[in-house]
Design a protein around this motif. Sequence first.
Motif, mmCIF file in Angstrom:
data_model
loop_
_atom_site.group_PDB
_atom_site.id
_atom_site.type_symbol
_atom_site.label_atom_id
_atom_site.label_comp_id
_atom_site.label_asym_id
_atom_site.label_seq_id
_atom_site.Cartn_x
_atom_site.Cartn_y
_atom_site.Cartn_z
ATOM 1 N N THR A 181 0.832 -1.210 0.000
ATOM 2 C CA THR A 181 0.000 0.000 0.000
ATOM 3 C C THR A 181 0.862 1.254 0.000
ATOM 4 O O THR A 181 0.599 2.215 -0.742
ATOM 5 C CB THR A 181 -0.918 0.004 1.236
ATOM 6 O OG1 THR A 181 -1.692 -1.193 1.253
ATOM 7 C CG2 THR A 181 -1.845 1.205 1.206
ATOM 8 N N ILE A 182 1.902 1.265 0.848
ATOM 9 C CA ILE A 182 2.798 2.428 0.915
ATOM 10 C C ILE A 182 3.510 2.626 -0.411
ATOM 11 O O ILE A 182 3.664 3.771 -0.891
ATOM 12 C CB ILE A 182 3.807 2.242 2.064
ATOM 13 C CG1 ILE A 182 3.095 2.360 3.417
ATOM 14 C CG2 ILE A 182 4.930 3.277 1.978
ATOM 15 C CD1 ILE A 182 3.965 1.997 4.597
ATOM 16 N N ARG A 183 3.935 1.557 -1.049
ATOM 17 C CA ARG A 183 4.638 1.692 -2.324
ATOM 18 C C ARG A 183 3.705 2.180 -3.431
ATOM 19 O O ARG A 183 4.132 2.921 -4.327
ATOM 20 C CB ARG A 183 5.295 0.352 -2.692
ATOM 21 C CG ARG A 183 6.520 0.067 -1.827
ATOM 22 C CD ARG A 183 6.957 -1.371 -1.830
ATOM 23 N NE ARG A 183 8.066 -1.558 -0.876
ATOM 24 C CZ ARG A 183 8.508 -2.736 -0.480
ATOM 25 N NH1 ARG A 183 7.951 -3.843 -0.936
ATOM 26 N NH2 ARG A 183 9.504 -2.814 0.377
ATOM 27 N N ARG A 184 2.436 1.774 -3.353
ATOM 28 C CA ARG A 184 1.456 2.307 -4.314
ATOM 29 C C ARG A 184 1.233 3.795 -4.064
ATOM 30 O O ARG A 184 1.108 4.581 -5.014
ATOM 31 C CB ARG A 184 0.132 1.535 -4.181
ATOM 32 C CG ARG A 184 -0.985 2.083 -5.070
ATOM 33 C CD ARG A 184 -0.626 1.931 -6.545
ATOM 34 N NE ARG A 184 -1.603 2.551 -7.408
ATOM 35 C CZ ARG A 184 -1.582 3.826 -7.767
ATOM 36 N NH1 ARG A 184 -0.606 4.622 -7.335
ATOM 37 N NH2 ARG A 184 -2.497 4.312 -8.570
ATOM 38 N N GLN A 185 1.199 4.203 -2.782
ATOM 39 C CA GLN A 185 1.071 5.623 -2.451
ATOM 40 C C GLN A 185 2.291 6.402 -2.966
ATOM 41 O O GLN A 185 2.158 7.537 -3.434
ATOM 42 C CB GLN A 185 0.946 5.801 -0.940
ATOM 43 C CG GLN A 185 -0.384 5.341 -0.361
ATOM 44 C CD GLN A 185 -0.419 5.491 1.141
ATOM 45 O OE1 GLN A 185 0.356 4.866 1.870
ATOM 46 N NE2 GLN A 185 -1.322 6.330 1.627
ATOM 47 N N ARG A 186 3.454 5.770 -2.892
ATOM 48 C CA ARG A 186 4.663 6.450 -3.368
ATOM 49 C C ARG A 186 4.595 6.682 -4.877
ATOM 50 O O ARG A 186 5.009 7.734 -5.382
ATOM 51 C CB ARG A 186 5.891 5.606 -3.002
ATOM 52 C CG ARG A 186 7.213 6.349 -3.184
ATOM 53 C CD ARG A 186 8.394 5.424 -2.973
ATOM 54 N NE ARG A 186 8.322 4.741 -1.689
ATOM 55 C CZ ARG A 186 8.655 5.297 -0.537
ATOM 56 N NH1 ARG A 186 9.064 6.556 -0.520
ATOM 57 N NH2 ARG A 186 8.587 4.618 0.591
ATOM 58 N N GLN A 187 4.095 5.685 -5.608
ATOM 59 C CA GLN A 187 3.942 5.864 -7.060
ATOM 60 C C GLN A 187 2.989 7.021 -7.378
ATOM 61 O O GLN A 187 3.253 7.830 -8.270
ATOM 62 C CB GLN A 187 3.421 4.565 -7.678
ATOM 63 C CG GLN A 187 4.407 3.405 -7.635
ATOM 64 C CD GLN A 187 3.783 2.118 -8.147
ATOM 65 O OE1 GLN A 187 2.632 2.096 -8.591
ATOM 66 N NE2 GLN A 187 4.546 1.025 -8.083
ATOM 67 N N GLU A 188 1.896 7.085 -6.629
ATOM 68 C CA GLU A 188 0.931 8.171 -6.850
ATOM 69 C C GLU A 188 1.549 9.524 -6.514
ATOM 70 O O GLU A 188 1.335 10.518 -7.223
ATOM 71 C CB GLU A 188 -0.312 7.929 -5.996
ATOM 72 C CG GLU A 188 -1.404 8.988 -6.151
ATOM 73 C CD GLU A 188 -2.010 8.989 -7.546
ATOM 74 O OE1 GLU A 188 -2.582 10.031 -7.930
ATOM 75 O OE2 GLU A 188 -1.916 7.963 -8.248
ATOM 76 N N LEU A 189 2.331 9.564 -5.424
ATOM 77 C CA LEU A 189 2.986 10.812 -5.036
ATOM 78 C C LEU A 189 3.954 11.282 -6.114
ATOM 79 O O LEU A 189 3.996 12.472 -6.473
ATOM 80 C CB LEU A 189 3.720 10.609 -3.707
ATOM 81 C CG LEU A 189 4.501 11.805 -3.164
ATOM 82 C CD1 LEU A 189 3.557 12.946 -2.817
ATOM 83 C CD2 LEU A 189 5.315 11.402 -1.930
ATOM 84 N N LEU A 248 5.918 14.691 2.168
ATOM 85 C CA LEU A 248 5.098 13.475 2.126
ATOM 86 C C LEU A 248 5.953 12.237 1.871
ATOM 87 O O LEU A 248 5.672 11.154 2.395
ATOM 88 C CB LEU A 248 4.024 13.609 1.040
ATOM 89 C CG LEU A 248 2.984 14.711 1.276
ATOM 90 C CD1 LEU A 248 1.993 14.771 0.114
ATOM 91 C CD2 LEU A 248 2.241 14.485 2.586
ATOM 92 N N GLU A 249 6.997 12.404 1.070
ATOM 93 C CA GLU A 249 7.899 11.272 0.806
ATOM 94 C C GLU A 249 8.608 10.833 2.079
ATOM 95 O O GLU A 249 8.794 9.634 2.329
ATOM 96 C CB GLU A 249 8.922 11.668 -0.261
ATOM 97 C CG GLU A 249 9.843 10.534 -0.686
ATOM 98 C CD GLU A 249 10.826 10.993 -1.735
ATOM 99 O OE1 GLU A 249 10.948 10.309 -2.763
ATOM 100 O OE2 GLU A 249 11.486 12.041 -1.516
ATOM 101 N N LEU A 278 6.269 8.704 4.151
ATOM 102 C CA LEU A 278 6.180 7.341 3.618
ATOM 103 C C LEU A 278 7.458 6.549 3.896
ATOM 104 O O LEU A 278 7.402 5.349 4.185
ATOM 105 C CB LEU A 278 5.897 7.384 2.116
ATOM 106 C CG LEU A 278 4.534 7.955 1.696
ATOM 107 C CD1 LEU A 278 4.437 8.007 0.173
ATOM 108 C CD2 LEU A 278 3.401 7.128 2.268
#
Length: 533
Positions: free
Chosen positions: A496-504, A521-522, A525
């Motif tokens: 989930t965190i890695r998907r959030q990182r891609q979106e960021l 934000l990075e 994460l």
Amino acid sequence: MDHVNYILVLLIGLLCAVAAVAGLARRLAVSYPIVLVVFGLLCSLLPHVPHVQLSPSLVFLVILPPLLYAAAWQTSWREFKYNLVSISSLAILLVFFTAFGVAYAAKWWLPGFNWQLGFLLGAVVSPTDAVAATSIARKVGMPQRIVDLLEGESLLNDATGLLAMQFGVQMVVQGTTPTVSHGVAVFAWLMIGGGLVGLAIGLVVTWLERWVDDGPVEIALSLIVPYAAYLMGDAVKGSGVIAVVVCGLFISRRSSTFFSPGVRLQAWAVWDALEFLLNGLVFVLIGLQLPYVLDGIHGHGPLSLLKHALVFSSTLVLLRLAWMYPGTGATWWVRTHVMKQIYERPKPNQAFVMGWTGMRGVVALAAANSLPLTLNDGSPFPQRSFIIFLTFSLILVTLVVQGLSLPWLVRMLELSAGNAQFCEEGEARHLLLQAGIDFLGERRKSAKGEHEVHLYEDLLHQYQHSLEDIEECGPGGSSLEKNSHGLTANHLLLETIRRQRQELNLLQSNGRIGDTVHRDLERELDLKESLLT
């Protein structure tokens, strides 16, 4: 100005080489001190490569204090105190056993050496390296109890080895032999004086830290502390090494009470980078010393030098191994019968591996280079260049041969790190989560309004779910054991965190957020992911 520019370019080139070669070592799954020493040695054989001499003042006054401080900071005070008898045996008694052993052996097979020069040679090479042995030991998965002893030994034996070298120089230069009472008195003051200085500076620093909460200021202070401790320890004729070690152990123990979380993260990042660069630079410079080592050797052919280097290195390895078996037995008896500790007797395979991990490093080479050039009557110091050569050879042999053979040796002797630390961590995680659940349960009783009730219940549900995932022996609970569907909470959170990182990253690349928001934000994460990995 040209000379300054040359030094800066050379330094930048060395640091770039350190980063590149250490990255290669990681890919090859080899401990980076070994690869860096070999790299420096190969570079010293190439034409037109600048020769950089490793001066003793650079080592003792610039490089050694922060490395000792960082090593002491990372050392567990609980384990250090618990293993103090065993550590003292290695850091004090083994040093003098090595010096006297070399003194006895040198007069038989080293030309031009009497027992005084042999004692001096043994004292020079007696300190083990504070970085090489423990970094290699951790990488090959050696039991934690052995790593703790190696760390403690390398922290203290620099002071003992330098004291033994001081006695050796006195015997060679002045022709006098220190009495036992004089030696004990000098050693006692080195330990006591250095320890008191380190403790005093530690108390001052902890007092100052309570009034400061500013990352750059506190990091700058932490960089100054090891140098202040070392110089003040020397100023009172005590041991600067002991002053730095005591100061590092004391401040590390108290740091959780005065460092804020943000400052602690910043300080660890700065010190990790500094420690890596200094260590890398040192090991490359060791390899680059070959031309200086060979320049002063006369009257010996290549085969003769190789023979003496191999025989000397083998002698030092055998001396350490010969000490380990009776030494570990004696310290076990003292710890169990005198100190009344519950301590398992070291097995023969553990004693052998501890004897095999006696890597030498920059302190030994700097000590050899710091020997006087002349005697009191003005004549050249006897065998000075040959002592430097033998020291350099021992460093290469112990780092490369012993370091590369350790993984195979650990597997062959069936030594592996146990899960005692994981069990301890699992229990601690369980107790921390339970404390959080108890706190939230008490606070929920005084909740006002439906919103607060839902907030407490949501947090309680998260804590209780985490508590169910904690295993009895494991650092991250269910992260070590998947459920029947092959999925764990940690694994799902990481994805989930890695998907959030891609979106960021996509938001930044599309220009929807600026760099400042992206970095903030990075970082959040990154902190969450680091806790899960």
